[in-house]
Design a protein around this motif. Structure first.
Motif, PDB file in Angstrom:
ATOM      1  N   ALA A   1       7.969  -1.547   6.204  1.00  0.00           N
ATOM      2  CA  ALA A   1       8.913  -0.740   6.987  1.00  0.00           C
ATOM      3  C   ALA A   1       8.975   0.704   6.495  1.00  0.00           C
ATOM      4  CB  ALA A   1      10.301  -1.371   6.923  1.00  0.00           C
ATOM      5  N   LEU A   2       8.432   0.951   5.294  1.00  0.00           N
ATOM      6  CA  LEU A   2       8.631   2.234   4.606  1.00  0.00           C
ATOM      7  C   LEU A   2       8.194   3.475   5.391  1.00  0.00           C
ATOM      8  CD1 LEU A   2       9.944   2.828   1.873  1.00  0.00           C
ATOM      9  CD2 LEU A   2       7.659   2.971   0.885  1.00  0.00           C
ATOM     10  N   PRO A   3       7.096   3.407   6.153  1.00  0.00           N
ATOM     11  CA  PRO A   3       6.679   4.630   6.865  1.00  0.00           C
ATOM     12  C   PRO A   3       7.791   5.262   7.693  1.00  0.00           C
ATOM     13  CG  PRO A   3       4.915   3.021   6.923  1.00  0.00           C
ATOM     14  CD  PRO A   3       6.098   2.335   6.294  1.00  0.00           C
ATOM     15  N   ALA A   4       8.683   4.448   8.267  1.00  0.00           N
ATOM     16  CA  ALA A   4       9.785   5.014   9.061  1.00  0.00           C
ATOM     17  C   ALA A   4      10.659   5.922   8.199  1.00  0.00           C
ATOM     18  CB  ALA A   4      10.628   3.885   9.655  1.00  0.00           C
ATOM     19  N   LEU A   5      10.822   5.529   6.941  1.00  0.00           N
ATOM     20  CA  LEU A   5      11.631   6.337   6.019  1.00  0.00           C
ATOM     21  C   LEU A   5      10.855   7.591   5.604  1.00  0.00           C
ATOM     22  CD1 LEU A   5      14.405   6.041   4.627  1.00  0.00           C
ATOM     23  CD2 LEU A   5      13.241   4.996   2.704  1.00  0.00           C
TER      24      LEU A   5
ATOM     25  N   LEU B   1      -0.218   9.019 -14.468  1.00  0.00           N
ATOM     26  CA  LEU B   1      -1.540   8.408 -14.501  1.00  0.00           C
ATOM     27  C   LEU B   1      -1.590   7.021 -13.874  1.00  0.00           C
ATOM     28  CD1 LEU B   1      -2.184   9.502 -18.175  1.00  0.00           C
ATOM     29  CD2 LEU B   1      -3.077  10.613 -16.112  1.00  0.00           C
ATOM     30  N   ALA B   2      -0.438   6.520 -13.410  1.00  0.00           N
ATOM     31  CA  ALA B   2      -0.384   5.150 -12.910  1.00  0.00           C
ATOM     32  C   ALA B   2      -1.079   5.038 -11.556  1.00  0.00           C
ATOM     33  CB  ALA B   2       1.063   4.702 -12.785  1.00  0.00           C
ATOM     34  N   GLY B   3      -1.639   3.866 -11.312  1.00  0.00           N
ATOM     35  CA  GLY B   3      -2.345   3.644 -10.062  1.00  0.00           C
ATOM     36  C   GLY B   3      -1.573   2.801  -9.066  1.00  0.00           C
ATOM     37  N   GLU B   4      -0.455   2.227  -9.484  1.00  0.00           N
ATOM     38  CA  GLU B   4       0.313   1.351  -8.596  1.00  0.00           C
ATOM     39  C   GLU B   4       1.742   1.279  -9.095  1.00  0.00           C
ATOM     40  OE1 GLU B   4      -0.074  -2.779  -8.846  1.00  0.00           O
ATOM     41  OE2 GLU B   4      -0.019  -2.796 -11.013  1.00  0.00           O
ATOM     42  N   PHE B   5       2.610   0.688  -8.259  1.00  0.00           N
ATOM     43  CA  PHE B   5       4.006   0.505  -8.619  1.00  0.00           C
ATOM     44  C   PHE B   5       4.170  -0.903  -9.164  1.00  0.00           C
ATOM     45  CE2 PHE B   5       8.648   0.307  -6.986  1.00  0.00           C
ATOM     46  CZ  PHE B   5       9.124   0.814  -8.180  1.00  0.00           C
ATOM     47  N   GLY B   6       4.490  -0.997 -10.436  1.00  0.00           N
ATOM     48  CA  GLY B   6       4.659  -2.307 -11.051  1.00  0.00           C
ATOM     49  C   GLY B   6       5.294  -2.136 -12.419  1.00  0.00           C
ATOM     50  N   GLU B   7       5.813  -3.214 -12.963  1.00  0.00           N
ATOM     51  CA  GLU B   7       6.510  -3.137 -14.242  1.00  0.00           C
ATOM     52  C   GLU B   7       5.629  -2.546 -15.337  1.00  0.00           C
ATOM     53  OE1 GLU B   7       6.690  -5.586 -12.191  1.00  0.00           O
ATOM     54  OE2 GLU B   7       8.766  -6.222 -11.967  1.00  0.00           O
ATOM     55  N   ARG B   8       4.380  -3.052 -15.449  1.00  0.00           N
ATOM     56  CA  ARG B   8       3.509  -2.594 -16.527  1.00  0.00           C
ATOM     57  C   ARG B   8       3.066  -1.160 -16.281  1.00  0.00           C
ATOM     58  NH1 ARG B   8       2.048  -8.201 -17.848  1.00  0.00           N
ATOM     59  NH2 ARG B   8       1.930  -8.535 -15.609  1.00  0.00           N
TER      60      ARG B   8
ATOM     61  N   PRO C   1       0.815  -1.231   0.000  1.00  0.00           N
ATOM     62  CA  PRO C   1       0.000   0.000   0.000  1.00  0.00           C
ATOM     63  C   PRO C   1       0.847   1.278   0.000  1.00  0.00           C
ATOM     64  CG  PRO C   1      -0.115  -1.162   2.125  1.00  0.00           C
ATOM     65  CD  PRO C   1       0.533  -2.086   1.160  1.00  0.00           C
ATOM     66  N   ASN C   2       1.982   1.271   0.680  1.00  0.00           N
ATOM     67  CA  ASN C   2       2.787   2.503   0.746  1.00  0.00           C
ATOM     68  C   ASN C   2       3.419   2.830  -0.602  1.00  0.00           C
ATOM     69  OD1 ASN C   2       2.486   3.174   3.610  1.00  0.00           O
ATOM     70  ND2 ASN C   2       3.507   1.195   3.927  1.00  0.00           N
ATOM     71  N   LEU C   3       4.020   1.833  -1.220  1.00  0.00           N
ATOM     72  CA  LEU C   3       4.621   2.060  -2.534  1.00  0.00           C
ATOM     73  C   LEU C   3       3.555   2.446  -3.558  1.00  0.00           C
ATOM     74  CD1 LEU C   3       7.206  -0.869  -2.521  1.00  0.00           C
ATOM     75  CD2 LEU C   3       7.746   1.585  -2.584  1.00  0.00           C
ATOM     76  N   ASN C   4       2.392   1.834  -3.472  1.00  0.00           N
ATOM     77  CA  ASN C   4       1.332   2.185  -4.419  1.00  0.00           C
ATOM     78  C   ASN C   4       0.881   3.635  -4.241  1.00  0.00           C
ATOM     79  OD1 ASN C   4       1.416  -0.285  -5.622  1.00  0.00           O
ATOM     80  ND2 ASN C   4      -0.403  -1.110  -4.592  1.00  0.00           N
ATOM     81  N   ARG C   5       0.820   4.078  -2.986  1.00  0.00           N
ATOM     82  CA  ARG C   5       0.445   5.473  -2.752  1.00  0.00           C
ATOM     83  C   ARG C   5       1.505   6.404  -3.347  1.00  0.00           C
ATOM     84  NH1 ARG C   5       1.848   9.299   0.849  1.00  0.00           N
ATOM     85  NH2 ARG C   5       2.876   7.929   2.346  1.00  0.00           N
ATOM     86  N   LEU C   6       2.768   6.100  -3.111  1.00  0.00           N
ATOM     87  CA  LEU C   6       3.838   6.930  -3.680  1.00  0.00           C
ATOM     88  C   LEU C   6       3.746   6.949  -5.201  1.00  0.00           C
ATOM     89  CD1 LEU C   6       6.911   5.882  -1.485  1.00  0.00           C
ATOM     90  CD2 LEU C   6       5.431   7.875  -1.201  1.00  0.00           C
ATOM     91  N   ALA C   7       3.405   5.798  -5.789  1.00  0.00           N
ATOM     92  CA  ALA C   7       3.290   5.712  -7.246  1.00  0.00           C
ATOM     93  C   ALA C   7       2.147   6.590  -7.748  1.00  0.00           C
ATOM     94  CB  ALA C   7       3.068   4.263  -7.673  1.00  0.00           C
TER      95      ALA C   7
END
Lengths: 403, 403
Positions: free
Chosen positions: A319-323, A365-372, A45-51
């Motif tokens: 762990a990402l929120p700490a960063l 425009l991306a909704g998530e972090f992923g290759e595609r 969820p954290n990486l997707n939000r950043l994306a």
């Protein structure tokens, strides 16, 4: 690649902080035609939000189609074209275990191997002998003396060690002694140039002594040497980017590459993402740039362990929120190369990259972090060596070029 | 960059017409994470129609992460790598106000400033003194005579002027005299090379005379000089592209750069998009290539005036039918760089680009002209210096390479 003259001219001091979070071998492949990759599968969820908030793209480690080793891949991310800056494995390993290699010194990566009665290699990695077993064998090698040459040997991990030769007139232009197959004998060291003839002789003398000392070992009864190399004297982060940079990594190789470009390698307890982020927090006020390296994504990929790699990504996300609490001005999340579990090895596939810099990024425009998702990202696909200028720009650390 | 040898070999005469419409600083950023950019916000039915019919892409002005000044950014659009062709501000400003700078001449951009009783700068721009006030002060400077040197000074705008030194042995290798901060005195001119020592002396002598003449001015009582430079003798449009090219621009800088690449700078009444398009119509039969420059998109961006920038884009869109009525074979609409109102300055973000060439373009999938639409555009992201070959190709002005 990063144009260092342009960087020297345009970089400026600033208070902004840049974090480069590298999940080694991040890029993956789906196992089935309609399946998802490791990164796409992970609950993050954290990486997707950043994306969603930031920009995505794909980074090409060396050239299209080229699969890099860890050293070249990291050099690329740091802005140094790995084709132009060809750093030997010996230097990388040596720096990684804290052994200094000067411009006049020659370092080599050593592998213990097992040879049979005929001297032919039966196991190129000495049965992946445990570090506890190989360490005393390396200690034996430290006894070897050659007149006029100072020699330092140090264990790395399992069957791997480094050896550094220091003395007048030593040159790294020596071919490796690993025949790269079983059933063949270790090769003698051969000089690539006349000037390196003396070095090859020193190496062969050392190997002969070493063989005598370890001939009765059950597994590590012989050795091969690879990656003869000297300190390449790379331009340093502080000089080209005006960045005070820290390396937060667990594995020696990555500490080594970081040191080569002038990062301060951090010592800290633990090896989990949370431990690394805690160290970043501890030194947050002392540095401008933080290279944080996560190894197990690559290890699980190499193992072919798809689910394991997914779990590593999830543990980083957790762990990402700490960063994020540190409020970096620029956060880049990417890999140094792809290591699809499907291929059980490094690969050439461009690497998903996420750039999050709330003051300056263009949300795409991306909704998530992923290759595609990254193939549709606003950053497009670009050479890894362009990442540093991009990150510096987003940190408002580059002045305008020309009037 | 555009490969000029390839261009010289492949370009061919044709009757097709190319229009390059540059909205300065066109690229923008959303003000909020979910918001739209200036271009995305603008009501622009004509540009949106062209986007639906034609192809979109993103142009990288210099290198990823590099924020260009106006001069380098336009050189890039014209096909000249601005890192390779580093043109001084002095030359740009001089050409812009119609002052010729030969290869043997040295031009500098001058800024009036205000100094206090101690000679320290209190205002680097002399309170942005009005052009009507600075013009007679520049006229005073024109009286200065130095033996063996011909000197021409001319007002540019507000606190800015140009000075050109002509004479034997003059060289542009002289450091600027602007300390770049208030509270410091203007610097003496310092030669960067021994050969330029004479030039530095001439400049310092001229500055000393100038200071005497203006010392009692309330605002413009001192000056600084920047961008010492000579004519870089760039390859010309007609020679490399076989194009007869016209520049339709209001601001001096852009006329200057155009003249450096061999465009004919147009004189015309008015400064609105409609006035510029009317001038294009007037000379339509006389030229192959029309560079049309719209300045206020950049100005409003630099002001941080998001709505103002939106309105400028809308005013261009409204005037556009007059240009379309001429039926250009190729119309490119883009910016030289981004100037997001959010950042109040030029930036490094790739620039939205629209290419409309009904006989040859590949209509892509975008529904409107905007930054995010351009990330999905069929032209992809490419260096600005590749635009000219692309435009020439779409105008069927490039022959096949090889059999």
């Amino acid at each position: 690649m990063a144009d260092f003259n342009l960087m020297r001219e345009l970089t400026t001091e600033a208070k902004t902080k840049i974090v480069l979070l590298v999940m080694d071998g991040l890029g993956g492949l789906p196992r089935t035609p309609s399946g998802l990759t490791e990164l796409e599968t992970a609950n993050k969820p954290n990486l997707n939000r950043l994306a969603r908030e930031g920009s995505l793209g794909l980074s090409v480690p060396v050239r299209l189609g080229i699969t890099p080793g860890s050293g070249p891949a990291h050099l690329g991310l740091f802005g140094y074209d790995p084709v132009q800056y060809d750093i030997g494995r010996g230097v990388l390993e040596a720096f990684g275990v804290g052994v200094h290699v000067g411009a006049q010194d020659v370092a080599a990566r050593g592998n213990f191997c097992t040879v049979d009665a005929q001297g032919l290699i039966s196991d190129r990695r000495a049965g992946r002998i445990a570090t506890e077993k190989s360490t005393p064998i390396v200690a034996k090698l430290a006894r070897i003396e050659i007149k006029g040459v100072e020699i330092e040997v140090k264990p790395v991990k399992e069957y791997r060690f480094v050896v550094v030769f220091r003395g007048e007139g030593l040159l790294a232009e020596v071919e490796e002694t690993d025949p790269q197959k079983v059933g063949a004998a270790p090769l003698p060291a051969v000089a690539r140039t006349a000037a390196a003839q003396h070095t090859a002789e020193v190496v062969n003398q050392w190997v002969a002594e070493a063989r005598k000392l370890i001939k009765d070992e059950p597994q590590a009864n012989a050795l091969t040497l690879r990656g003869f190399s000297s300190d390449p004297n790379l331009p340093k982060y502080r000089e080209v980017y005006k960045l005070k940079a820290a390396c937060v990594a667990v594995y020696p190789m990555y500490k080594g590459v970081s040191q080569l470009v002038g990062m301060d390698v951090q010592k800290f307890e633990g090896d989990k993402p949370g431990d690394e982020f805690a160290q970043v927090k501890k030194i947050w006020n002392d540095y401008d740039f933080f290279f944080v390296h996560i190894k197990p994504t690559d290890s699980r990929g190499e193992d072919g362990d798809f689910e394991g790699k997914v779990k590593v990504i999830e543990s980083v996300d957790e762990a990402l929120p700490a960063l994020l609490d540190l409020k970096p001005d620029v956060l880049v999340v990417t890999g140094d190369h792809s290591t699809p579990a499907k291929l059980k090895s490094h690969s050439w596939h461009p690497v998903p990259l996420l750039l999050w810099a709330p003051a300056t990024h263009m949300p795409d425009l991306a909704g998530e972090f992923g290759e595609r998702a990254c193939t549709q990202g606003g950053l497009g696909r670009f050479p890894a060596t362009d990442l540093m200028p991009l990150a510096l720009a987003h940190a408002l650390r580059l002045e305008r070029y020309g009037a």
